[in-house]
Enzyme design. Structure first.
Site, PDB file in Angstrom:
ATOM      1  N   ASN A 155      -8.998   3.720  -1.294  1.00 35.97           N
ATOM      2  CA  ASN A 155      -8.082   2.408  -0.934  1.00 35.97           C
ATOM      3  C   ASN A 155      -7.516   1.795  -2.111  1.00 35.97           C
ATOM      4  OD1 ASN A 155      -7.293   0.568   0.836  1.00 35.97           O
ATOM      5  ND2 ASN A 155      -9.153   0.025   1.583  1.00 35.97           N
ATOM      6  N   CYS A 197       0.784  -1.205   0.077  1.00 35.45           N
ATOM      7  CA  CYS A 197      -0.060   0.181   0.030  1.00 35.45           C
ATOM      8  C   CYS A 197       0.861   1.234   0.025  1.00 35.45           C
ATOM      9  CB  CYS A 197      -1.030  -0.086   1.118  1.00 35.45           C
ATOM     10  SG  CYS A 197      -0.103  -0.336   2.802  1.00 35.45           S
ATOM     11  N   HIS A 229      -1.510   1.006   7.498  1.00 40.39           N
ATOM     12  CA  HIS A 229      -1.909   0.945   5.981  1.00 40.39           C
ATOM     13  C   HIS A 229      -1.744   2.237   5.467  1.00 40.39           C
ATOM     14  CE1 HIS A 229      -4.055  -0.491   2.537  1.00 40.39           C
ATOM     15  NE2 HIS A 229      -5.367   0.379   2.738  1.00 40.39           N
TER      16      HIS A 229
END
Length: 341
Positions: free
Chosen positions: A308, A119, A288
């Site tokens: 996301n 990520c 994240h």
């Protein structure tokens, strides 16, 4: 032809401001909840976001190790952008660049990082893609390669285990990054190499995912048939650091485009389906990094608009909304971005 990308790297520590509220104290019994008891607790004890049961092991495969919270991995030089410190009267109640820059397709694109804690690279590459388009007023539409960053920047972190977005931006500055795209796509130098996990509507099914994927090796060459060489396809920028506040984040987004946030993830986020997320219960599970594109307010509750990287069938068509002004989960502490000059 190289598109010179001058970047303003932000490593943002958020102090308390007039727009912030104290963090909510989570009861010890709520902190220990997991699985179905956690889902039931969320359904009964909060109304900001809707939840649905999600297998936690699969959820953890998409997170970074907690060690990447390290705040010392930042550029040495701090540069303050005086223009962003001007009066804040012109900050609107809501801002969504998908309205102003509707022709920038990257703003609508939701990548799929699959079972890899990439990520940090995926969100950084996505923000860079948006800012290239915005700076060119829609004339330059590319997707920067997350694969190039996650595989070739050995000092940015540890590939699929995790890394630092701020280092990903420095890698852009030092070495340049080529174009990319989703798994099994053509028309770019280095598309993503890890296939999506499981079924996603009518899209091609590549198989299930077991455990964390291995980090693909670094390949300093483009796909066979791509018309440019690896060196000529790179995009560059100049990186430095900016003093932060929530309003400075907003002003930088308005001026330059999306930023990247790194935050602590708790198990209640695994069950998010829609609404405004604010940590309520559950165990700490990892870190994240996500792309923050704008902000808004719903029934008096302020939020960030966040893209996301878990496919467009997750959350609100791949996006979610995060509570704004409370520094929930440390969301407003560690942000990185690049602005095009």
């Amino acid at each position: 032809m190289k598109y010179l990308f001058f970047a303003l790297c932000l490593y943002l520590y958020q102090g308390i401001s007039e727009a912030e509220v104290p963090a909510e104290q989570i009861p010890l019994e709520a902190q220990a909840l997991s699985g179905l008891p956690l889902v039931e607790y969320l359904q009964k004890n909060q109304r900001l976001f809707e939840v649905t049961a999600t297998p936690v092991p699969y959820f953890k495969q998409r997170l970074m190790d907690l060690k990447y919270i390290d705040q010392n991995n930042i550029p040495d030089e701090e540069v303050e952008d005086e223009e962003l410190e001007e009066n804040n009267d012109d900050i609107p109640e809501s801002y969504d660049p998908r309205i102003q820059w509707a022709n920038c397709s990257s703003l609508f694109h939701i990548p799929d990082q699959a079972n890899c804690g990439s990520c940090w690279a995926v969100s950084s590459a996505a923000a860079m893609s948006d800012r290239i388009c915005i700076a060119s007023k829609g004339a330059k539409q590319v997707l920067i390669s997350a694969q190039d960053v996650v595989s070739c920047c050995t000092w940015c972190g540890d590939g699929c285990e995790g890394g630092w977005p701020i280092s990903a931006f420095r890698f852009h500055a030092d070495e340049g990054v080529v174009t990319g795209g989703d798994y099994n796509t053509k028309g770019s130098c280095r598309p993503y190499e890890i296939h999506p996990c499981g079924h996603h509507g009518n899209e091609t099914y590549y198989g299930e995912c077991v455990g964390m994927a291995d980090t693909p090796r670094c390949k300093r060459r483009c796909l066979l048939g791509y018309p440019k060489s690896y060196p000529s396809d790179r995009y560059y920028k100049k990186a430095y650091q900016l003093k932060n506040s929530v309003k400075a984040i907003q002003k930088d987004i308005m001026k330059n485009g999306p930023v990247v946030a790194t935050y602590t993830v708790y198990e209640d986020f695994a069950h998010y389906r829609s609404g405004i997320y604010k940590h309520k219960a559950g165990r700490k599970t990892g870190l994240h990094a996500v792309k923050v594109i704008g902000w808004g307010e719903e029934k008096g509750t302020p939020y960030w608009i966040v893209a996301n990287s878990w496919h467009d069938d997750w959350g609100e068509n791949g996006f979610f909304r995060m509570h704004r002004g409370s520094n929930d989960c440390g969301f407003e502490e560690r942000m990185a971005a690049g602005s095009v000059q």
